[in-house]
Design a protein around this motif. Structure first.
Motif, short mmCIF file in Angstrom:
data_model
loop_
_atom_site.label_atom_id
_atom_site.label_comp_id
_atom_site.label_asym_id
_atom_site.label_seq_id
_atom_site.Cartn_x
_atom_site.Cartn_y
_atom_site.Cartn_z
N LYS A 12 28.64 23.84 -32.27
CA LYS A 12 27.30 23.24 -32.26
C LYS A 12 27.47 21.77 -32.62
O LYS A 12 27.35 21.39 -33.78
N GLY A 13 27.75 20.96 -31.64
CA GLY A 13 28.00 19.55 -31.87
C GLY A 13 26.79 18.74 -32.27
O GLY A 13 26.92 17.66 -32.83
N GLU B 191 30.09 11.72 -41.10
CA GLU B 191 31.18 11.60 -40.11
C GLU B 191 31.47 12.99 -39.55
O GLU B 191 31.13 14.01 -40.17
N PRO B 192 32.09 13.08 -38.35
CA PRO B 192 32.38 14.40 -37.77
C PRO B 192 33.08 15.32 -38.78
O PRO B 192 34.01 14.91 -39.48
N ALA B 193 32.59 16.55 -38.86
CA ALA B 193 33.13 17.53 -39.78
C ALA B 193 33.02 18.92 -39.17
O ALA B 193 32.27 19.13 -38.22
N LEU C 114 39.42 17.62 -31.19
CA LEU C 114 38.10 17.19 -31.64
C LEU C 114 38.15 15.95 -32.53
O LEU C 114 37.12 15.45 -32.96
N SER C 115 39.36 15.47 -32.83
CA SER C 115 39.56 14.27 -33.67
C SER C 115 38.90 14.39 -35.05
O SER C 115 38.36 13.42 -35.57
N VAL C 116 38.94 15.58 -35.63
CA VAL C 116 38.42 15.79 -36.98
C VAL C 116 39.62 15.87 -37.93
O VAL C 116 40.45 16.77 -37.80
N PRO C 117 39.73 14.93 -38.86
CA PRO C 117 40.87 14.95 -39.78
C PRO C 117 40.82 16.13 -40.75
O PRO C 117 39.74 16.69 -41.01
#
Length: 69
Positions: free
Chosen positions: A5-6, A17-19, A50-53
């Motif tokens: 669910k973006g 930030e993206p998580a 997804l470039s989520v650290p």
């Protein structure tokens, strides 16, 4: 099964930030060693695709085997 669910707003570590918050539910078979391997594989996907650290996601593992009647 995976549901992404973006568009859902999420605050993680006091930022937007993206998580990722993920739950993995199994009917038996989860052990600390299996969890470690699954976590590493899922982490790699989250980081590369997804470039989520690593510092921005939480994975929960839940084994239902001991909870079935």
């Amino acid at each position: 099964m995976i549901v992404l669910k973006g568009s859902e707003p999420m605050v993680f570590g006091e930022t937007e930030e993206p998580a990722v918050y993920g739950e993995l539910v199994s009917i038996g078979g989860l052990t600390p060693d299996v969890n470690k391997k699954l976590s590493a594989a899922i982490s790699a996907i989250l980081e590369t695709k997804l470039s989520v650290p690593k510092s921005r996601f939480f994975l929960k593992f839940y084994d239902t085997k001991d909870r079935l009647l």
